[in-house]
Design a protein around this motif. Structure first.
Motif, mmCIF file in Angstrom:
data_model
loop_
_atom_site.group_PDB
_atom_site.id
_atom_site.type_symbol
_atom_site.label_atom_id
_atom_site.label_comp_id
_atom_site.label_asym_id
_atom_site.label_seq_id
_atom_site.Cartn_x
_atom_site.Cartn_y
_atom_site.Cartn_z
ATOM 1 N N LEU A 4 -51.842 1.627 1.615
ATOM 2 C CA LEU A 4 -50.520 2.223 1.715
ATOM 3 C C LEU A 4 -49.547 1.527 0.757
ATOM 4 O O LEU A 4 -48.750 2.176 0.074
ATOM 5 N N LYS A 5 -49.647 0.185 0.716
ATOM 6 C CA LYS A 5 -48.786 -0.572 -0.199
ATOM 7 C C LYS A 5 -49.048 -0.172 -1.639
ATOM 8 O O LYS A 5 -48.112 0.041 -2.439
ATOM 9 N N GLN A 6 -50.334 -0.033 -1.994
ATOM 10 C CA GLN A 6 -50.695 0.369 -3.349
ATOM 11 C C GLN A 6 -50.206 1.784 -3.666
ATOM 12 O O GLN A 6 -49.813 2.070 -4.787
ATOM 13 N N ALA A 7 -50.221 2.642 -2.625
ATOM 14 C CA ALA A 7 -49.768 4.019 -2.842
ATOM 15 C C ALA A 7 -48.283 4.045 -3.187
ATOM 16 O O ALA A 7 -47.853 4.773 -4.098
ATOM 17 N N TYR A 8 -47.482 3.249 -2.480
ATOM 18 C CA TYR A 8 -46.049 3.195 -2.782
ATOM 19 C C TYR A 8 -45.830 2.639 -4.192
ATOM 20 O O TYR A 8 -44.966 3.110 -4.946
ATOM 21 N N GLU A 9 -46.608 1.584 -4.550
ATOM 22 C CA GLU A 9 -46.481 0.996 -5.889
ATOM 23 C C GLU A 9 -46.867 2.019 -6.952
ATOM 24 O O GLU A 9 -46.237 2.096 -8.011
ATOM 25 N N GLN A 10 -47.906 2.809 -6.677
ATOM 26 C CA GLN A 10 -48.358 3.828 -7.625
ATOM 27 C C GLN A 10 -47.240 4.840 -7.904
ATOM 28 O O GLN A 10 -47.091 5.319 -9.031
ATOM 29 N N MET A 11 -46.468 5.137 -6.867
ATOM 30 C CA MET A 11 -45.393 6.104 -7.026
ATOM 31 C C MET A 11 -44.079 5.448 -7.439
ATOM 32 O O MET A 11 -43.066 6.147 -7.665
ATOM 33 N N ARG A 25 -39.607 11.898 -5.360
ATOM 34 C CA ARG A 25 -40.288 11.131 -6.412
ATOM 35 C C ARG A 25 -41.503 11.874 -6.933
ATOM 36 O O ARG A 25 -41.738 11.909 -8.154
ATOM 37 N N TYR A 26 -42.241 12.492 -6.028
ATOM 38 C CA TYR A 26 -43.433 13.236 -6.464
ATOM 39 C C TYR A 26 -43.031 14.422 -7.326
ATOM 40 O O TYR A 26 -43.701 14.729 -8.323
ATOM 41 N N SER A 27 -41.963 15.103 -6.973
ATOM 42 C CA SER A 27 -41.486 16.243 -7.771
ATOM 43 C C SER A 27 -41.110 15.793 -9.173
ATOM 44 O O SER A 27 -41.417 16.467 -10.171
ATOM 45 N N ILE A 28 -40.432 14.621 -9.271
ATOM 46 C CA ILE A 28 -40.033 14.093 -10.592
ATOM 47 C C ILE A 28 -41.255 13.769 -11.431
ATOM 48 O O ILE A 28 -41.349 14.138 -12.616
ATOM 49 N N LEU A 29 -42.218 13.070 -10.843
ATOM 50 C CA LEU A 29 -43.438 12.689 -11.570
ATOM 51 C C LEU A 29 -44.227 13.924 -11.981
ATOM 52 O O LEU A 29 -44.825 13.945 -13.075
ATOM 53 N N ALA A 30 -44.258 14.977 -11.118
ATOM 54 C CA ALA A 30 -44.984 16.205 -11.460
ATOM 55 C C ALA A 30 -44.329 16.902 -12.646
ATOM 56 O O ALA A 30 -45.021 17.380 -13.557
ATOM 57 N N ARG A 34 -46.004 17.516 -16.437
ATOM 58 C CA ARG A 34 -46.085 18.841 -17.069
ATOM 59 C C ARG A 34 -45.396 18.827 -18.441
ATOM 60 O O ARG A 34 -45.884 19.418 -19.396
ATOM 61 N N THR A 35 -44.282 18.138 -18.519
ATOM 62 C CA THR A 35 -43.544 18.079 -19.796
ATOM 63 C C THR A 35 -44.365 17.378 -20.868
ATOM 64 O O THR A 35 -44.460 17.846 -22.009
ATOM 65 N N ARG A 36 -44.974 16.240 -20.495
ATOM 66 C CA ARG A 36 -45.816 15.517 -21.458
ATOM 67 C C ARG A 36 -46.977 16.379 -21.928
ATOM 68 O O ARG A 36 -47.320 16.404 -23.115
ATOM 69 N N LYS A 37 -47.575 17.088 -21.006
ATOM 70 C CA LYS A 37 -48.742 17.913 -21.356
ATOM 71 C C LYS A 37 -48.344 19.048 -22.281
ATOM 72 O O LYS A 37 -49.076 19.393 -23.216
ATOM 73 N N ASP A 50 -55.480 11.309 -15.477
ATOM 74 C CA ASP A 50 -55.947 10.321 -14.502
ATOM 75 C C ASP A 50 -54.767 9.705 -13.761
ATOM 76 O O ASP A 50 -54.828 9.475 -12.544
ATOM 77 N N TYR A 51 -53.702 9.449 -14.524
ATOM 78 C CA TYR A 51 -52.512 8.843 -13.902
ATOM 79 C C TYR A 51 -51.911 9.781 -12.851
ATOM 80 O O TYR A 51 -51.616 9.360 -11.732
ATOM 81 N N PHE A 52 -51.768 11.072 -13.199
ATOM 82 C CA PHE A 52 -51.146 12.000 -12.247
ATOM 83 C C PHE A 52 -52.062 12.259 -11.042
ATOM 84 O O PHE A 52 -51.594 12.458 -9.926
ATOM 85 N N ALA A 53 -53.384 12.223 -11.265
ATOM 86 C CA ALA A 53 -54.321 12.389 -10.152
ATOM 87 C C ALA A 53 -54.168 11.226 -9.170
ATOM 88 O O ALA A 53 -54.210 11.407 -7.942
ATOM 89 N N ALA A 54 -53.963 10.015 -9.726
ATOM 90 C CA ALA A 54 -53.765 8.844 -8.873
ATOM 91 C C ALA A 54 -52.445 8.953 -8.107
ATOM 92 O O ALA A 54 -52.356 8.587 -6.929
ATOM 93 N N VAL A 55 -51.412 9.485 -8.782
ATOM 94 C CA VAL A 55 -50.122 9.685 -8.117
ATOM 95 C C VAL A 55 -50.263 10.680 -6.960
ATOM 96 O O VAL A 55 -49.727 10.473 -5.864
ATOM 97 N N THR A 56 -50.979 11.768 -7.225
ATOM 98 C CA THR A 56 -51.176 12.793 -6.198
ATOM 99 C C THR A 56 -51.932 12.238 -5.000
ATOM 100 O O THR A 56 -51.598 12.507 -3.840
ATOM 101 N N GLU A 57 -52.956 11.428 -5.265
ATOM 102 C CA GLU A 57 -53.725 10.817 -4.177
ATOM 103 C C GLU A 57 -52.845 9.887 -3.347
ATOM 104 O O GLU A 57 -52.912 9.876 -2.106
ATOM 105 N N ALA A 58 -51.981 9.136 -4.040
ATOM 106 C CA ALA A 58 -51.067 8.223 -3.340
ATOM 107 C C ALA A 58 -50.073 9.012 -2.493
ATOM 108 O O ALA A 58 -49.767 8.647 -1.347
ATOM 109 N N TYR A 59 -49.576 10.089 -3.061
ATOM 110 C CA TYR A 59 -48.605 10.948 -2.357
ATOM 111 C C TYR A 59 -49.216 11.519 -1.064
ATOM 112 O O TYR A 59 -48.594 11.488 0.009
ATOM 113 N N ARG A 60 -50.436 12.012 -1.150
ATOM 114 C CA ARG A 60 -51.107 12.576 0.025
ATOM 115 C C ARG A 60 -51.386 11.512 1.076
ATOM 116 O O ARG A 60 -51.275 11.757 2.278
#
Length: 299
Positions: A4-11, A25-30, A34-37, A50-60
């Protein structure tokens, strides 16, 4: 809890961040992903994905744990008072909550089965009772402004009709109430029509307004010959009732008025008129004619 601690740090959030902060925060990162892509197109490095997949996993993970905590708080409020039995009460409550419709459906099904079995047994018993009875000598439909005096049981009337036909064993009676003052009532007329279409008695006993209607419909047998030859000596004045049929506009005798018969006056009915007619196309005319003759001779 390290996850859980790592998930907060990831985000990029503190551990005490609210659910609303996590959603924002998840909306901003998403949007950033998309903008970078869009800017980098097909040349975008896989590390971005890979980075956004890790963010999504942390968010869930954060949301799942938050939902689990909310459920535990609700259960504590609802079942905590049961102390050591809280788990058992909770499981029982959940069982009935999730399966109550299945249980209700099962109960309804059992009730329907029981009712169905009982209905079938009653039907079988009635069929056995009817099978033991003697054959019907004459079936009669009372249709018009007739009301039984003492009872709703038609069996009393059936027995009364046998008095002047002693050689008979059984009569069958049905009654269709059609008040004279409501002859123009569409609903009552339609109901009577349905009954006349489904039931095929040997004879009808009617008041005058109903007689006129049935004769017009062509439902009554022509009795000209019987009135002239068979009943002539016993017929009181005006007892031969004439009517017209839509199929034959000439007047014919379609009924015999037995109202003045002493036997009719003794029947358990409130009546003003008692016109006897035989159903056209019936197969039991002989006994129907015998009924008329016996009641004309009754004293």
């Amino acid at each position: 809890m390290d996850k859980l601690k790592q998930a907060y740090e990831q985000m990029g959030l503190p551990e005490n961040a609210s659910k609303e902060d996590v959603e924002k925060r998840y909306s901003i990162l998403a949007r950033q992903a998309r903008t970078r892509k869009q800017r980098q197109g097909s040349s975008a490095p896989e590390s971005n994905d890979d980075y956004f997949a890790a963010v999504t996993e942390a968010y869930r993970l954060i949301l799942d744990l938050d939902n689990q905590k909310s459920v535990e708080q609700i259960n504590e409020r609802e079942y905590g008072k049961y102390k050591k039995y809280a788990g058992t009460v909770e499981k029982t409550d959940h069982f009935f909550r999730y399966y109550k419709f299945h249980l209700l459906g099962g109960i309804v099904a059992v009730v329907l089965i029981i009712v169905g079995i009982q209905t079938y047994l009653n039907y079988q018993a009635e069929q056995e009772r009817l099978a033991k009875l003697p054959p019907i000598d004459l079936s009669v439909m009372f249709i018009g402004d007739f009301i039984q005096k003492d009872s709703d049981e038609l069996s009393i009337l059936e027995e009364a009709l046998l008095v002047h036909n002693p050689e008979w064993k059984r009569t069958s009676v049905s009654m269709t109430f059609l008040p004279s003052q409501s002859q123009n009532d569409h609903m009552l007329r339609q109901k009577a029509i349905l009954i006349l279409m489904t039931e095929k008695p040997d004879a009808y006993i009617m008041d005058r307004s109903t007689f006129d209607w049935l004769s017009d419909q062509g439902l009554l047998r022509n009795l000209d010959e019987e009135a002239e030859l068979g009943f002539q000596s016993d017929l009181p004045p005006n007892a031969a009732v004439k009517g017209k049929s839509s199929k034959d506009t000439a007047e014919h005798i379609y009924g015999i008025d037995l109202t003045s018969s002493p036997a009719v006056q003794k029947l358990p009915l409130k009546l003003k008129e008692f016109i006897f007619g035989i159903r056209a196309g019936g197969s039991n005319d002989d006994k129907a004619l015998q009924f008329i003759a016996n009641y004309l001779k009754s004293e």
